[in-house]
Design a protein around this motif. Structure first.
Motif, mmCIF file in Angstrom:
data_model
loop_
_atom_site.group_PDB
_atom_site.id
_atom_site.type_symbol
_atom_site.label_atom_id
_atom_site.label_comp_id
_atom_site.label_asym_id
_atom_site.label_seq_id
_atom_site.Cartn_x
_atom_site.Cartn_y
_atom_site.Cartn_z
ATOM 1 N N ILE A 1 24.315 -5.259 21.542
ATOM 2 C CA ILE A 1 24.116 -6.379 20.626
ATOM 3 C C ILE A 1 24.509 -7.694 21.280
ATOM 4 C CG2 ILE A 1 24.869 -7.412 18.431
ATOM 5 C CD1 ILE A 1 25.442 -4.540 17.476
ATOM 6 N N ILE A 2 25.541 -7.647 22.117
ATOM 7 C CA ILE A 2 26.188 -8.867 22.618
ATOM 8 C C ILE A 2 25.880 -9.163 24.083
ATOM 9 C CG2 ILE A 2 28.442 -9.921 23.069
ATOM 10 C CD1 ILE A 2 29.467 -8.406 20.603
ATOM 11 N N LYS B 1 22.385 -10.854 25.566
ATOM 12 C CA LYS B 1 22.271 -12.288 25.272
ATOM 13 C C LYS B 1 23.272 -13.086 26.099
ATOM 14 C CE LYS B 1 20.618 -15.858 23.099
ATOM 15 N NZ LYS B 1 19.244 -16.299 23.351
ATOM 16 N N GLN C 1 22.615 -11.047 14.763
ATOM 17 C CA GLN C 1 23.705 -10.654 15.649
ATOM 18 C C GLN C 1 25.015 -10.535 14.873
ATOM 19 O OE1 GLN C 1 25.217 -13.332 18.894
ATOM 20 N NE2 GLN C 1 24.468 -11.708 20.238
ATOM 21 N N VAL D 1 28.951 -15.700 21.725
ATOM 22 C CA VAL D 1 28.320 -14.819 20.766
ATOM 23 C C VAL D 1 28.399 -15.450 19.379
ATOM 24 C CG1 VAL D 1 30.489 -13.557 20.412
ATOM 25 C CG2 VAL D 1 28.337 -12.463 19.817
#
Length: 311
Positions: A76-77, A80, A100, A178
C-alpha cells in the motif's frame, strides 16, 4: 465565504523524507531492497505453509494471514514512496490519498486483531494442550480470522467516510511520505472535530480491546512456563514470548502515538511511520516464522521435493 467560491483541492503533495537528490537515491535503493525482502519473506511463508501438510495447524493458519497482511500493508505504501523518491512532482490524487488512508487503517486494525488472536492461540496451546484442537478447531479459526478482517474493514470504512465529508481548499502539502489520517485532517477547511473524536475512540477501543487480551495471554503463558521443570522448555517459551511481546509493544506503541497525538510532521513521526509501515512487515516473518524450527524443516522438505514428470 460562499461555498461556490472556495477552491477545492484535487491533489496533495507528499513532501517525503528528504529534498536532497543524493539522499533520495540512497533511500530509494534502501526501501526497494526492504520491499523486495518483505515480499520474498512473506510470500515464501505463504508458499511453505500451503505446500507442507505438517504446517496445516491453527498457529500457521494465523501466520499465513499475517504474512499476507504484511505483504499487502507494505504494498500500500512502499511503491508510492519509491515513485516519489524518483519523481520531481510528488503529488497524489485526492481519491488515491483517501484510498491509501482507508487501506492503511484496514491493515493496521486487522493486524492488531490478528496479533491478539495469535496470542490467544498460543495461550490455548501452552496452557490447555489436551483440549487445544477442540478449542481451536477449523470453524473457530476461520471465525476469528474473519472477525479480524471484518473489524479492520469496518474501522477503515467509518473513518474514511467521515474524512470524505471534510472540505479541502488548501494548502495541500502533507509533511510525510504517505497519506495518513492525522496529517490529512490538518489540511481540512471544515471542522474535523467528529473525525478526530472517531480516531481517538477507534484507537482506545481497538487498541485496548486487543492489547489487554494479548498481554493477558502472554502473561498466562509465562506463568505456565514458570511451572515447567525443564530448563530448556522454560527458556524456549521465554525467548519466544519476549520476541513476540517486543514486536507487539513496538507496533502498538508507534501506532497509538501516531494516531492519538496531534500531527506535526516532526522527524519522530516520520520515523514511527517508517517503522510500522516498512520495517515491521519485514521483521514479522523473521520473528514469528522463519526462525521457527518447524518452518525451517518444512522449507527443506519443500525444496527437496522433485517435480513430477508427466507424460
Amino acid at each position: 465565504m460562499e461555498i461556490g467560491n472556495i477552491t477545492t483541492v484535487t491533489a496533495f503533495v507528499l513532501l517525503g523524507l528528504s529534498n536532497n537528490p543524493q539522499t533520495q537515491a540512497i533511500l530509494f535503493v534502501l526501501f526497494l531492497v526492504i520491499y523486495l525482502l518483505t515480499l520474498m519473506e512473506n510470500l515464501l511463508m505463504l508458499l511453505v505453509i500451503r505446500a507442507d501438510s505438517h504446517l496445516h495447524t491453527p498457529m500457521y493458519f494465523f501466520l499465513s494471514h499475517l504474512s499476507f497482511l504484511d505483504a499487502f500493508y507494505s504494498s500500500i505504501i512502499v511503491p508510492k514512496l519509491l515513485e516519489n523518491l524518483l519523481s520531481k512532482w510528488k503529488t497524489i490524487a485526492l481519491l488515491q490519498c483517501f484510498a491509501q488512508i482507508s487501506l492503511v487503517i484496514v491493515s493496521g486494525a486487522t493486524e492488531a486483531c490478528l496479533l491478539s488472536v495469535m496470542a490467544y492461540d498460543r495461550f490455548q496451546a501452552v496452557c490447555h494442550p489436551l483440549s487445544y484442537m477442540v478449542a481451536m478447531n477449523r470453524k473457530v479459526c476461520i471465525g476469528l480470522v474473519g472477525a479480524s478482517w471484518a473489524i479492520g474493514m469496518a474501522t477503515g470504512l467509518v473513518n474514511t467516510l467521515l474524512l470524505a465529508q471534510q472540505h479541502f481548499c488548501g494548502p495541500n502539502l502533507i509533511k510525510s511520505f504517505v497519506c495518513e489520517l492525522p496529517q490529512v485532517l490538518l489540511l481540512a477547511c471544515s471542522d474535523p472535530y467528529i473525525s478526530n473524536v472517531t480516531i481517538l475512540t477507534t484507537m482506545v477501543v481497538l487498541g485496548f480491546g486487543t492489547l489487554v487480551p494479548l498481554l493477558g495471554s502472554y502473561t498466562r503463558i509465562i506463568m505456565a512456563a514458570l511451572g515447567i521443570n525443564s530448563t530448556s522448555g522454560r527458556s524456549k517459551i521465554f525467548f519466544t514470548c519476549s520476541s513476540h511481546v517486543l514486536v507487539v509493544i513496538i507496533f502498538y506503541g508507534s501506532g497509538m502515538f501516531r494516531y492519538m497525538t496531534t500531527a506535526s510532521g516532526s522527524v519522530l513521526e516520520q520515523v514511527l511511520s517508517v517503522q510500522y509501515s516498512v520495517v515491521t512487515p519485514l521483521l514479522n516473518p523473521l520473528i514469528y516464522s522463519l526462525k521457527n524450527q518447524e518452518v525451517k524443516a518444512a522449507l527443506k522438505r519443500v525444496l527437496a521435493r522433485k517435480p513430477r514428470l508427466t507424460l
